[in-house]
Design an enzyme around this catalytic site. Structure first.
Site, PDB file in Angstrom:
ATOM      1  CG  ASP A 283      -2.156   0.857   1.005  1.00 15.88           C
ATOM      2  OD1 ASP A 283      -3.195   0.611   1.626  1.00 15.88           O
ATOM      3  OD2 ASP A 283      -2.073   1.791   0.172  1.00 15.88           O
TER       4      ASP A 283
HETATM    5  C1  GLC Z   1      -4.262   4.385  -0.104  1.00 17.98           C
HETATM    6  C2  GLC Z   1      -5.145   3.215   0.237  1.00 17.98           C
HETATM    7  C3  GLC Z   1      -5.202   2.168  -0.830  1.00 17.98           C
HETATM    8  C4  GLC Z   1      -5.070   2.837  -2.186  1.00 17.98           C
HETATM    9  C5  GLC Z   1      -3.663   3.388  -2.280  1.00 17.98           C
HETATM   10  C6  GLC Z   1      -3.408   4.102  -3.608  1.00 17.98           C
HETATM   11  O1  GLC Z   1      -3.591   4.840   1.025  1.00 17.98           O
HETATM   12  O2  GLC Z   1      -4.928   2.547   1.478  1.00 17.98           O
HETATM   13  O3  GLC Z   1      -6.446   1.474  -0.678  1.00 17.98           O
HETATM   14  O4  GLC Z   1      -5.304   1.899  -3.215  1.00 17.98           O
HETATM   15  O5  GLC Z   1      -3.363   4.257  -1.196  1.00 17.98           O
HETATM   16  O6  GLC Z   1      -4.189   5.248  -3.690  1.00 17.98           O
END
Ligand code: GLC
Length: 747
Positions: A283
């Site tokens: 993430d």
């Molecule tokens: C965010 C979220 C994730 C998302 C990623 C990209 O912090 O936790 O679900 O896909 O970053 O935006």
């Protein structure tokens, strides 16, 4: 010459053997794809391999990234949705880097791209996987039309605490429902991988993220291995079996180990047990955040731990790009682990056809945005998603009987808020709000008084709104929470309607005209105190672009509500977490005495010693799977084909469903099963089947549903997933709290 021939035969043999050794590909990669992966990998330098493992958020000017692209230091970008820029990004990679490897372009396409569908919690409320799959396909057509070939969706986090803002983003509290929705969205997004509209799904957040202690986002989780395997992981396994191409690790540390460095979760279970050969991405900076967790000393350390866990791509920590080469040269990590990560990345790029077709057709892509059929799909989904929680008979409204409709409330005309959380590319200008839909359908008959500017607005008196209500035939009040009040990092400790919304509702009721409340929110709010102040209440988890027309069709009976709660509605936030598939405990609640009934000088043990709250009991306001209709349904003749089954058998349950009301409607028939005794304690019931059944008034239909006994398997005391023989109960009903069970035995 002879040496070359020997070398060639040896490499051919090695390639053949490696193919023979390989487990079946969960992403559907053929031996030809594997050959291409190996062949390209063999030509890559260590630096180029590491570059593929680096993902960058590239919403800025292409020129800012051109040098890194030419050097092959970026394998994927996210957050660029201008197709012209995407094509320029790809052109530099394909034409100006040494190996011409195209980028994988990602975006959070969570519940629609331009055409926004209900938030995922609303998608789950439809209990209609086929419709949800159709919506995911629409999202893929629009997103790929702008160059996006990878979405960070579906989110599979089981959520049983509505304080958690990201409950909005998943399919609620139930493992079975979550798994069916996961499969549908993976199929919808990815479609036919040979097609340019195929968009890689990303199942997230692996794993257990929704069990954040206190419902506070990013907080630690403490799930046992059994709880993980029996409740939280099955939707991910189902999505892997459905062919999901990618997976994202979660922010949380579970039992002390952050997922991005969790060897047991990623390498042992995902890769080892499930054979997942797709791409695993962190993430956003979740690699770097392992330093904050106190799980790593610095970026080099957490980069090493991420690779050891089996994570292929680093989203925005730059840990791999900055430290992997040094770690290889120092012997701290093996280049073969990097090769494995790069194989997973190249495999997805090849499967998506990016090498053959890296560019997006800008004109064709522009033409599909907001297509009428897309808007129609979004509207139908919003219609099926809304849940009728109360109706004293005021609904459905009679269109030909209304002369003056008062529309009020902070969500009546909130085009941005109605889209809900994670609607990055939804454009408010395209949103049709309930007010706009009503004005269009009833020109000259709608009075609009906003009443409250937003959900947090405070106000003492409502003279203007009340006066307007007195002049109206019916009051339609739209309440709830704005998009920003749910979603990532937006947890709430109080789930009541914010601001003066409840006061507005009470004031409207006092005006003496019929009041219909519609709540739009990203979670199940605690609305018990509001129910007495309206004749009917329709609950719409942020319904998206076409929420307005959908809600109007439901309010006026053009469409009969069929949505069901995908998550338990609490009486008060203090009951959290509360969900239907809880364990029995040794002292199950049995409706014991509540606060107001406690006698004077009550003896210490006089109230019944069971598991409940003295002030709120232990029953929810609305249970999982609940939802009313404008008609009524009756279940009868529930019977099993046998009394006892073997573990390989299928339980055939037959039941008759009758529409006992005066209008057509669709019921979500649900089948729950309880394993009465196990090597570990088991839930009081678990959903094992659901289906939507449309019936005309008075119509009865007898259905037979097969429940494989294998679906009753769980991981017990010995850590082995299996069905344990014994007594079982089975319910067929319209929600998780009603119906009488029939029994059967597994031998
Ligand atoms: C965010 C979220 C994730 C998302 C990623 C990209 O912090 O936790 O679900 O896909 O970053 O935006």
């Amino acid at each position: 010459m002879k040496a070359i021939r020997i070398l060639f035969v040896a490499s051919l043999l090695a390639a053949t053997l490696s193919c023979a050794e390989r487990k079946p590909s969960t992403v559907g990669a053929s031996s030809e794809v594997e050959r291409r992966v190996d062949q390209l990998l063999s030509r890559m330098t260590l630096a180029e391999k590491i570059g593929q493992m680096n993902q960058v958020s590239a919403g800025g000017e292409v020129a800012n990234y051109a040098d890194a692209l030419r050097k092959g230091q970026i394998g994927s970008i996210l957050n660029e949705v201008d197709p012209v820029k995407v094509n320029e990004f790809q052109r530099i990679c394909v034409e100006e880097s040494r190996l011409g490897i195209p980028l994988l372009v990602g975006r959070d396409v969570i519940h629609g791209f331009h055409t926004v569908f209900p938030i995922p919690l609303g998608l789950a409320s439809t209990f209609d996987p086929a419709l949800v799959e159709e919506g995911a396909r629409v999202a893929a057509v629009e997103a790929t039309g702008q160059g996006v070939r990878w979405t960070f969706s579906p989110m599979l986090d089981i959520a049983r605490d509505p304080r958690w803002g990201r409950i909005a983003e998943g399919s609620g509290e139930d493992t079975w429902l979550d798994a069916r929705m996961a499969e549908a969205m993976v199929r919808g997004y990815q479609g036919d991988l040979s097609d340019a509209t195929a968009m890689a799904a990303c199942i997230k957040h692996f794993a257990g993220y929704g069990a954040a202690e206190g419902g506070r986002d990013y907080n630690s989780t403490f799930l046992t291995e059994r709880q993980l395997r029996n409740v939280y992981l099955p939707p991910f396994e189902a999505a892997v079996k459905a062919g999901a191409l990618t997976l994202m690790t979660s922010f949380n540390d579970n039992d002390g180990v952050p997922s991005t460095g969790n060897v047991f979760l990623v390498k042992d279970i995902l890769r080892g047990e499930w054979g997942f050969d797709g791409l695993v991405v962190t993430d956003w900076n979740s690699m770097g955040e392992m330093i904050d967790h106190g799980f790593g000393t610095d970026r080099k350390d957490v980069a090493r731990k991420s690779l050891e866990a089996g994570v292929d791509m680093d989203m925005m920590t730059y840990g791999y790009l900055s430290h992997l080469e040094e770690l290889v040269h120092s012997g701290a990590v093996k280049e073969s682990d990097i090769d494995q990560a790069v194989r997973n990345i190249l495999r997805v790029k090849i499967l998506l056809g990016l090498f053959e077709n890296p560019y997006v057709d800008v004109e064709a892509g522009r033409a599909v945005q907001y297509a009428p059929e897309h808007l129609a799909a979004a509207q139908k989904t919003a219609e099926e998603s809304a849940i009728l929680l109360k109706n004293d008979g005021v609904l459905p409204l009679k269109a030909d009987a209304v002369r003056n409709i008062l529309v009020t409330g902070p969500m009546a005309d909130a085009p941005h808020e109605q889209l809900g959380t994670w609607a990055f590319d939804g454009q408010a200008a395209h949103t049709v709000t309930p007010l706009k839909a009503l004005q269009e359908r009833f020109p000259g008959k709608v009075t609009y008084v906003q009443g409250l500017k937003n959900s947090r607005s405070r106000r003492e008196r409502f003279d203007d709104v009340v006066a307007a209500a007195r002049r109206a035939d019916v009051v339609l009040v739209f309440l709830g929470e704005e998009a920003i009040l749910s979603g990532e990092a937006h947890s709430l400790a109080d789930l009541n309607l914010k601001g003066a919304q409840s006061d507005l509702l009470a004031a409207l009721q006092a005006a003496g005209k019929p009041v219909v409340a519609t709540v739009m929110a990203g979670r199940p709010l605690t609305i018990e105190r509001d129910l007495p102040h309206c004749g009917a209440l329709l609950y719409a988890f942020h319904p998206g672009t076409m929420g307005g027309p959908a809600l109007v069709n439901l309010l006026f009976g053009d469409v009969n509500p069929s949505g069901k709660t995908p998550v338990t509605f609490l009486r008060t936030v203090g009951q959290a977490p509360l969900y239907y598939s809880h364990h029995m405990t040794g002292r199950p609640y049995n409706g014991e005495t509540l606060l107001d009934e406690i006698p004077e000088e009550a003896g210490q043990t006089s109230l019944g010693n069971t598991s409940y709250y003295l002030d709120y009991g232990a029953y929810p306001l609305f249970p999982f799977g609940f939802g009313l209709s404008y008609t009524t349904f009756a279940y009868s003749g529930i019977a099993l084909d046998r009394e006892a089954y073997g573990t390989e058998d299928t339980v055939q349950v037959t039941f008759t469903l009758t529409n006992t009301g005066a209008c057509a409607g669709t019921e979500v028939a649900q089948v729950y099963v309880r394993d009465l005794v196990g090597s570990i304690t088991r839930p009081v019931k678990e959903l094992k089947h659901f289906e939507r059944v449309a019936l005309e008034p008075g119509e009865s239909r007898t259905l037979t549903v097969g429940i494989p006994v294998a679906d009753l398997a769980f991981v017990g005391l010995d850590g082995v997933k299996k069905v344990e023989p014994g007594e079982f109960q089975l319910w067929v009903s319209g929600d998780s709290a009603s119906g009488k069970p029939v029994s059967f035995e597994v031998k």
